[in-house]
Motif scaffolding. Structure first.
Motif, PDB file in Angstrom:
ATOM      1  N   UNK A   1       1.241  76.921  31.993  1.00 10.38           N
ATOM      2  CA  UNK A   1       0.466  75.686  31.881  1.00 10.38           C
ATOM      3  C   UNK A   1       0.502  75.135  30.461  1.00 10.38           C
ATOM      4  N   UNK A   2       0.393  76.023  29.478  1.00  6.03           N
ATOM      5  CA  UNK A   2       0.397  75.569  28.084  1.00  6.03           C
ATOM      6  C   UNK A   2       1.733  74.945  27.717  1.00  6.03           C
ATOM      7  N   UNK A   3       2.826  75.534  28.174  1.00  4.76           N
ATOM      8  CA  UNK A   3       4.143  74.977  27.860  1.00  4.76           C
ATOM      9  C   UNK A   3       4.348  73.632  28.533  1.00  4.76           C
ATOM     10  N   UNK A   4       3.849  73.503  29.763  1.00  9.93           N
ATOM     11  CA  UNK A   4       3.982  72.239  30.473  1.00  9.93           C
ATOM     12  C   UNK A   4       3.110  71.154  29.847  1.00  9.93           C
ATOM     13  N   UNK A   5       1.909  71.529  29.447  1.00  7.80           N
ATOM     14  CA  UNK A   5       1.004  70.542  28.864  1.00  7.80           C
ATOM     15  C   UNK A   5       1.441  70.128  27.470  1.00  7.80           C
ATOM     16  N   UNK A   6       2.008  71.086  26.725  1.00 13.10           N
ATOM     17  CA  UNK A   6       2.379  70.799  25.351  1.00 13.10           C
ATOM     18  C   UNK A   6       3.749  70.174  25.191  1.00 13.10           C
ATOM     19  N   UNK A   7       4.533  70.172  26.258  1.00 17.06           N
ATOM     20  CA  UNK A   7       5.845  69.542  26.200  1.00 17.06           C
ATOM     21  C   UNK A   7       6.983  70.456  25.786  1.00 17.06           C
ATOM     22  N   UNK A   8       6.677  71.715  25.428  1.00 13.71           N
ATOM     23  CA  UNK A   8       7.770  72.648  25.121  1.00 13.71           C
ATOM     24  C   UNK A   8       8.498  73.080  26.380  1.00 13.71           C
ATOM     25  N   UNK A   9       7.827  72.938  27.504  1.00 12.53           N
ATOM     26  CA  UNK A   9       8.432  73.217  28.799  1.00 12.53           C
ATOM     27  C   UNK A   9       8.040  72.134  29.776  1.00 12.53           C
ATOM     28  N   UNK A  10       8.475  72.273  31.010  1.00 10.34           N
ATOM     29  CA  UNK A  10       8.142  71.321  32.062  1.00 10.34           C
ATOM     30  C   UNK A  10       8.336  72.019  33.397  1.00 10.34           C
ATOM     31  N   UNK A  11       7.723  71.513  34.462  1.00  6.92           N
ATOM     32  CA  UNK A  11       7.972  72.107  35.772  1.00  6.92           C
ATOM     33  C   UNK A  11       9.460  72.194  36.105  1.00  6.92           C
ATOM     34  N   UNK A  12      10.245  71.175  35.715  1.00  7.39           N
ATOM     35  CA  UNK A  12      11.684  71.212  36.001  1.00  7.39           C
ATOM     36  C   UNK A  12      12.370  72.335  35.229  1.00  7.39           C
TER      37      UNK A  12
ATOM     38  N   UNK B   1       3.291  63.212  39.812  1.00  5.42           N
ATOM     39  CA  UNK B   1       2.005  63.031  40.468  1.00  5.42           C
ATOM     40  C   UNK B   1       0.971  62.474  39.500  1.00  5.42           C
ATOM     41  N   UNK B   2       0.085  61.602  39.948  1.00  5.33           N
ATOM     42  CA  UNK B   2      -0.960  61.062  39.064  1.00  5.33           C
ATOM     43  C   UNK B   2      -1.812  62.191  38.485  1.00  5.33           C
ATOM     44  N   UNK B   3      -2.022  62.162  37.193  1.00  2.00           N
ATOM     45  CA  UNK B   3      -2.830  63.191  36.535  1.00  2.00           C
ATOM     46  C   UNK B   3      -2.233  64.564  36.613  1.00  2.00           C
ATOM     47  N   UNK B   4      -0.907  64.634  36.678  1.00  2.00           N
ATOM     48  CA  UNK B   4      -0.229  65.900  36.929  1.00  2.00           C
ATOM     49  C   UNK B   4      -0.640  66.997  35.953  1.00  2.00           C
ATOM     50  N   UNK B   5      -0.735  66.648  34.662  1.00  2.00           N
ATOM     51  CA  UNK B   5      -0.981  67.689  33.658  1.00  2.00           C
ATOM     52  C   UNK B   5      -2.395  68.240  33.698  1.00  2.00           C
ATOM     53  N   UNK B   6      -3.270  67.621  34.464  1.00  2.00           N
ATOM     54  CA  UNK B   6      -4.639  68.134  34.608  1.00  2.00           C
ATOM     55  C   UNK B   6      -4.773  69.050  35.824  1.00  2.00           C
ATOM     56  N   UNK B   7      -3.721  69.158  36.618  1.00  2.00           N
ATOM     57  CA  UNK B   7      -3.781  70.015  37.802  1.00  2.00           C
ATOM     58  C   UNK B   7      -3.921  71.468  37.379  1.00  2.00           C
TER      59      UNK B   7
END
Length: 470
Positions: free
Chosen positions: A18-29, A67-73
């Motif tokens: 979650x931290x990597x996805x939220x911070x931009x160092x990673x992503x779901x893809x 998805x809307x608000x994806x990073x808050x999921x």
């Protein structure tokens, strides 16, 4: 295929993903790519029965990002696996029996909750056929092995779910636990196996083994991951007649620990496992007040499971298939199912009455302790040993787990490292129904893991009985 392995290689935790996805160092893809690469690198090792094709997995990850608000999921882009006795829409549910397989038309509500929370479905994990077994060898597909090597069994029936986490492919996996299926493979692969109180997670969409006992469970690498996943999965479901609300929170203070007399414990001649567990017991005094508790009523209840009429409950789901397609069923599973045909209604009522007596006896023990601590397994086996004595070895593996759901307990298998000869050692923490938070608190303490609850959705804070007496 046997592999030279040294133990679990836990990957990024839920919070780290979650931290990597939220911070931009990673992503779901990017995470989906890593997972697909890791699974492909292993080849067919018996962990997965089906996986989402690489292109489709990347597309699903990209869709989550949009998805809307994806990073808050709460589980934004976190990958997970599902035991192949649980329905996912459009995906075959096989129960490790090709001739029984069907394509699910709806997703199990518990899995749907994960998807709605942003989790990324990766695929279906291997299991002992019809979720009947604790060893992982009862499958027509590749027989999985423990991450500890030595041709050691993976444990079952949720074999693939434990391996997917232990191999670092996903941070958590959905499993089931009727008689230890979510705890034994966790113990044999050095991960956490959490079997919640029955009814906290909906069992709708699960092909039942014993419907009155079945639980969905979770494999994970940390208690924090368990907490985060359970905060999503737990919820009332009017479609599940066993559904019930979450129990109270633990608010701190000493936890009263129950320990069986050493003479009550059986390690089946495994001196290294015995020594490892006894060394762990010496540390327990630092975690809470310790009281001696007889294991006799627990073991007596466990004996009812396969030596009593509950084995006949499996015929409610599989009896017609057994009659029509007996040769499609694994020989050992077929033998177990047929053994259920010898029980009568009189046997069932006699067993229910005996179980109620044992429940009352065990219920009185909880007045003095909050958590009972026992080994998760007393010894380990190789694949060849289980194939040579399938029923005997399986009974040994379930010695400390069979009684759990019959007595309406929750259980957490906690990895403790290894024995002197390099095999996995695990303790099981047991508590009465709806004391999940207290048991998980002790598990986190044993693992020296700070525990910060993600959600306050549980019931109000309450003290343990020891605090109330203070």
């Amino acid at each position: 295929m046997a592999r030279d392995a040294q133990g679990p290689s836990i990957g990024p935790s839920v919070s780290e993903v979650l931290a990597s996805h939220a911070g931009g160092t990673g992503s779901p893809t990017k995470t989906a790519t890593r997972v697909a690469d890791a699974i492909a690198a292993r080849g067919d090792d018996g962990t997965w029965l089906s996986t989402v094709p690489r292109e489709d997995l990347l597309a699903a990850a990209a869709a989550i990002e949009q998805r809307p608000g994806a990073r808050t999921l709460p589980l934004y882009g976190v990958p997970f696996g599902v035991k192949d006795s649980i329905d996912v829409e459009g995906v075959p549910t096989t129960l490790s029996c090709p001739d029984y397989s069907y394509v699910a038309t709806a997703t199990a509500p518990a899995v749907r909750r994960l998807l709605d929370a942003g989790a990324l479905y990766v695929g279906k994990t291997n299991l002992d056929q019809f979720a009947t077994g604790l060893n992982g060898t009862r499958t027509p597909y590749t027989v999985p092995r423990s991450v500890y090597g030595g041709d050691m069994i993976s444990g079952g029936s949720s074999s693939g779910s434990a391996l997917a986490v232990a191999l670092g492919q996903v941070p958590f996996a959905v499993a089931t636990d009727t008689a230890g299926s979510g705890r034994v493979p966790a113990a044999l692969n050095g991960v956490i196996g959490y079997k919640p109180s029955r009814g906290l997670i909906s069992t709708v969409g699960l092909v039942p083994a014993c419907k009155s006992l079945d639980c969905l469970s979770v494999m994970a690498g940390s208690i924090d991951d368990v907490d985060r996943v359970m905060d999503v999965m737990i919820g009332r479901d009017d479609g599940d007649p066993w559904s019930r609300d979450r129990g109270p929170r633990h608010r701190g203070g000493p936890i009263r620990v129950g320990l069986p007399p050493v003479g009550d414990l059986d390690f089946f001649g495994d001196d290294a496992m015995r020594l490892a567990h006894l060394n762990f017991r010496e540390r327990l005094a630092g975690y809470g007040d310790v009281t001696e508790v007889s294991l006799a009523p627990f073991l007596a209840a466990g004996a009812l499971l396969y030596q009593g009429p509950w084995v006949a409950e499996r015929l409610v789901e599989f009896g017609d298939f057994l009659a029509a397609r007996p040769d499609s069923i694994h020989p050992v599973v077929r033998e177990i199912l047929r053994s259920g045909q010898r029980y009568t209604a009189v046997d069932a009522f006699a067993a229910l009455q005996r179980l109620q007596e044992l429940k009352a006896e065990v219920g009185r023990l909880w007045a003095d302790v909050d958590v009972l601590v026992v080994p998760t397994i007393g010894t380990t086996f190789t694949v060849d040993e289980v194939l040579a004595k399938p029923i005997e070895c399986n009974t040994v593996l379930g010695h400390y787990t069979h009684f759990g759901n019959l007595l309406d307990l929750l259980g957490v298998a906690v990895p403790l490292g290894t024995t002197s000869d390099g095999r996995p050692c695990s303790a099981m923490l047991l508590g009465p129904a709806l004391t999940d938070d207290t048991v998980l608190e002790l598990a986190a303490t044993i693992l020296d893991e700070p525990r910060t609850r993600v959600s306050d959705a549980a019931a109000p804070l309450v003290a343990t009985a020891s605090l109330e007496k203070a």
